[in-house]
Write an enzyme that holds these catalytic residues in place. Sequence first.
Site, PDB file in Angstrom:
ATOM      1  N   ARG A 138      -7.401 -13.224   5.182  1.00  0.00           N
ATOM      2  CA  ARG A 138      -7.963 -11.722   5.009  1.00  0.00           C
ATOM      3  C   ARG A 138      -9.386 -11.832   5.005  1.00  0.00           C
ATOM      4  NH1 ARG A 138      -5.488  -7.694   2.273  1.00  0.00           N
ATOM      5  NH2 ARG A 138      -7.149  -7.196   1.053  1.00  0.00           N
ATOM      6  N   ASP A 149      -9.469  -4.817   0.055  1.00  0.00           N
ATOM      7  CA  ASP A 149      -8.420  -4.158   0.304  1.00  0.00           C
ATOM      8  C   ASP A 149      -8.611  -2.550   0.768  1.00  0.00           C
ATOM      9  OD1 ASP A 149      -6.966  -6.081  -1.175  1.00  0.00           O
ATOM     10  OD2 ASP A 149      -5.813  -4.779  -2.519  1.00  0.00           O
ATOM     11  N   ASP A 204       5.183  -7.695  -1.356  1.00  0.00           N
ATOM     12  CA  ASP A 204       4.339  -8.074  -1.722  1.00  0.00           C
ATOM     13  C   ASP A 204       4.394  -8.174  -3.285  1.00  0.00           C
ATOM     14  OD1 ASP A 204       1.161  -7.664  -2.600  1.00  0.00           O
ATOM     15  OD2 ASP A 204       1.367  -7.921  -0.229  1.00  0.00           O
ATOM     16  N   ASP A 205       3.391  -7.897  -4.108  1.00  0.00           N
ATOM     17  CA  ASP A 205       3.366  -8.052  -5.545  1.00  0.00           C
ATOM     18  C   ASP A 205       4.639  -7.129  -6.148  1.00  0.00           C
ATOM     19  OD1 ASP A 205       2.809  -8.448  -8.212  1.00  0.00           O
ATOM     20  OD2 ASP A 205       0.560  -7.533  -7.896  1.00  0.00           O
ATOM     21  N   LYS A 228       2.098 -15.109   2.063  1.00  0.00           N
ATOM     22  CA  LYS A 228       0.840 -14.302   1.817  1.00  0.00           C
ATOM     23  C   LYS A 228       0.547 -15.093   0.456  1.00  0.00           C
ATOM     24  CE  LYS A 228      -1.585 -10.124   0.644  1.00  0.00           C
ATOM     25  NZ  LYS A 228      -1.207  -8.691   0.625  1.00  0.00           N
ATOM     26  N   TYR A 231       0.785  -1.127   0.187  1.00  0.00           N
ATOM     27  CA  TYR A 231       0.079   0.017  -0.095  1.00  0.00           C
ATOM     28  C   TYR A 231       0.804   1.447   0.009  1.00  0.00           C
ATOM     29  CZ  TYR A 231      -3.654  -3.513   0.707  1.00  0.00           C
ATOM     30  OH  TYR A 231      -4.136  -4.706   0.663  1.00  0.00           O
ATOM     31  N   CYS A 249      -5.536 -15.115   0.908  1.00  0.00           N
ATOM     32  CA  CYS A 249      -6.154 -13.806   0.730  1.00  0.00           C
ATOM     33  C   CYS A 249      -6.896 -13.957  -0.614  1.00  0.00           C
ATOM     34  CB  CYS A 249      -4.893 -12.715   0.380  1.00  0.00           C
ATOM     35  SG  CYS A 249      -5.394 -10.884   0.067  1.00  0.00           S
ATOM     36  N   ASP A 283      -2.268 -15.424  -2.711  1.00  0.00           N
ATOM     37  CA  ASP A 283      -3.315 -14.374  -2.984  1.00  0.00           C
ATOM     38  C   ASP A 283      -4.034 -15.024  -4.054  1.00  0.00           C
ATOM     39  OD1 ASP A 283      -4.589 -12.075  -2.754  1.00  0.00           O
ATOM     40  OD2 ASP A 283      -3.015 -10.549  -3.296  1.00  0.00           O
TER      41      ASP A 283
HETATM   42  C1  9PG Z   1      -1.345  -7.442  -5.081  1.00  0.00           C
HETATM   43  C2  9PG Z   1      -2.604  -7.084  -4.195  1.00  0.00           C
HETATM   44  C3  9PG Z   1      -2.280  -7.146  -2.704  1.00  0.00           C
HETATM   45  C4  9PG Z   1      -3.405  -6.826  -1.832  1.00  0.00           C
HETATM   46  C5  9PG Z   1      -4.354  -7.957  -2.323  1.00  0.00           C
HETATM   47  C6  9PG Z   1      -4.777  -8.001  -3.722  1.00  0.00           C
HETATM   48  O1  9PG Z   1     -10.888  -6.315  -6.877  1.00  0.00           O
HETATM   49  N1  9PG Z   1      -9.861  -6.209  -7.334  1.00  0.00           N
HETATM   50  O2  9PG Z   1      -9.737  -5.635  -8.639  1.00  0.00           O
HETATM   51  C7  9PG Z   1      -8.565  -6.342  -6.479  1.00  0.00           C
HETATM   52  C8  9PG Z   1      -7.296  -6.141  -6.982  1.00  0.00           C
HETATM   53  C9  9PG Z   1      -6.220  -6.475  -6.275  1.00  0.00           C
HETATM   54  C10 9PG Z   1      -6.607  -6.627  -4.872  1.00  0.00           C
HETATM   55  C11 9PG Z   1      -7.660  -7.025  -4.363  1.00  0.00           C
HETATM   56  C12 9PG Z   1      -8.812  -6.975  -5.262  1.00  0.00           C
HETATM   57  O3  9PG Z   1      -5.319  -7.019  -4.163  1.00  0.00           O
HETATM   58  O4  9PG Z   1      -5.519  -8.360  -1.461  1.00  0.00           O
HETATM   59  O5  9PG Z   1      -3.229  -6.898  -0.496  1.00  0.00           O
HETATM   60  O6  9PG Z   1      -1.451  -7.952  -2.226  1.00  0.00           O
HETATM   61  O7  9PG Z   1      -3.322  -8.017  -4.588  1.00  0.00           O
HETATM   62  O8  9PG Z   1      -1.649  -7.555  -6.487  1.00  0.00           O
END
Ligand code: 9PG
Length: 515
Positions: A358, A362, A195-196, A301, A166, A343, A303
């Site tokens: 989670r 987000d 993270d990513d 993590k 973030y 997540c 995801d």
């Molecule tokens: C990394 C992120 C972070 C984050 C995760 C996840 O709804 N959406 O389009 C959407 C996109 C990304 C997302 C969640 C929802 O974030 O929760 O903490 O790790 O991936 O890409």
Amino acid sequence: MKPNGPVETGFSPYKMKNIKNTAKFTLNLPSPAKRYYCHGWQSWSLTTWQDINQQIYPPKPKILHPLQTDPCYVNEICPHGSWIGAVEMKNGKFFLLGALGLDAHVFLEENTLVGKYENEAGDWLVAEGSKEDVFAAYVTALQETEFFEKTRFLRAKTPKIWCSWYSFYTHISKQNLSEILHDLGDLPFDVFQVDDGWQRNIGDWIPNDKFSTGMDAFAAQIRRTGRTPGIWLAPFIVTPSSTLFRQHPDWLLRDEKQNLVSAGFNWDESLYALDTTIPAALEWLSALMQKVRAWGYDYVKLDFLYAGALPGDRQMSMTREQAYRQGLETMRNALGDAYLLTCGAPILPSLGLCDGIRIGPDVASHWDSHRDDVLLSNFAIPGTRNAIRTTVNRLWLKPLIHTDPDVAYFASARNTLTDEQAQMLQDLALVCDYKATSDNPSWLHAEECEILETFLNAKSKSLAEVDFSDAMEIPNPNWGEKMLGHLLGWLGSIPIVMKFFRWLDEKNIQAKLDD
Ligand code: 9PG
């Protein structure tokens, strides 16, 4: 599936009852309900108390349905939710109908709660009483299911995490994260989580040029600061531009016509899913988890996990949530004693196999968005109000698993949350007893740094101590907003338009980083 299961009528005799091996269970309510508890399928899916007179529309754009909801039920009109449904009656009493197995959904049809298993029959719990009583009864019943044979994963303590997402989003590098590692100084974080942004592609879990000295070297660098190295992966997702996609089209989840099943759209690409019933894919998942452990990451993590449970025609016959659980269990076993945070994960099928989950969408540096809330009815999209709403409505899960509410913000710079909104998020972390932030220490004023330190040392709070009501409401669009929403939703499902929105977001992130 039995065409019609047993029907329960009237009030007590029971306060709580276990119903065994029933594909469809119907509970007739004594009078019309006031509110219905809609429980979302995966981490990000909307979980809310719905006023019976209020309609909640399917979220838009459609292209995100597999990524944000259970796509099998997204167009249902009556109030409904995954595995569990509950109602608040006008006299203040609650009824709850909850599945004790996988692949189940609950609906409120007029004055009846209807629970259905998708394929086979399974067990149910029915409870009647106060809100606290009925959810506690469900928790107790879940603890007695096979999910919890593996209770070794409920650790006594939750870690305190610094997570890169973030503040940097995908703009991480060995260089900027090394600076953060240094600037965190003595702040009492247990985990430093990358993270990513470190990987070559979604599917190709090898370091990119920004981590050219290797992820093992970076883990060692984290370890030298006394913190546990953490890493992010989305192992059930494959994007078309990845090498994995080209090398193993046979591992991808397909429908009956053998077309690829969409897992949504992100990273400017269509997303596809692994079929976790394919032995070679499971071996690959296991080797991948062993690799990140060998690199030195002890906090993992995982995801976008919903992809493992999307509907499809799998190679081996099993239900979609059983297939998910098999994929997750394979990774859990390969991870050994690492801390596993799931997540974007279907809730019930993850229980017992991970340390934390989670339980909301987000957070973001903004509170809400007229476009997403009012026009698109999308409450799964990143936004602080969306995150608080769903997380608070899932706090009943706390006795079962560590509940991650996502990060809290401490810096007032590069952030539009009011002090009260930022405080609510910090309080939510204390209620969940799960503390994380992504704040870049160099963005914090001296006083904000002290607040962060106090937060990290603070003891947990009870739900009764905090007022979250400002985050609970679901806004209602008027006619004009609905029309505009349809247009925007339709446009949003065109990949090029999605790319444009993403380009705007990226510009925003870049401006903040350059600031
Ligand atoms: C990394 C992120 C972070 C984050 C995760 C996840 O709804 N959406 O389009 C959407 C996109 C990304 C997302 C969640 C929802 O974030 O929760 O903490 O790790 O991936 O890409």
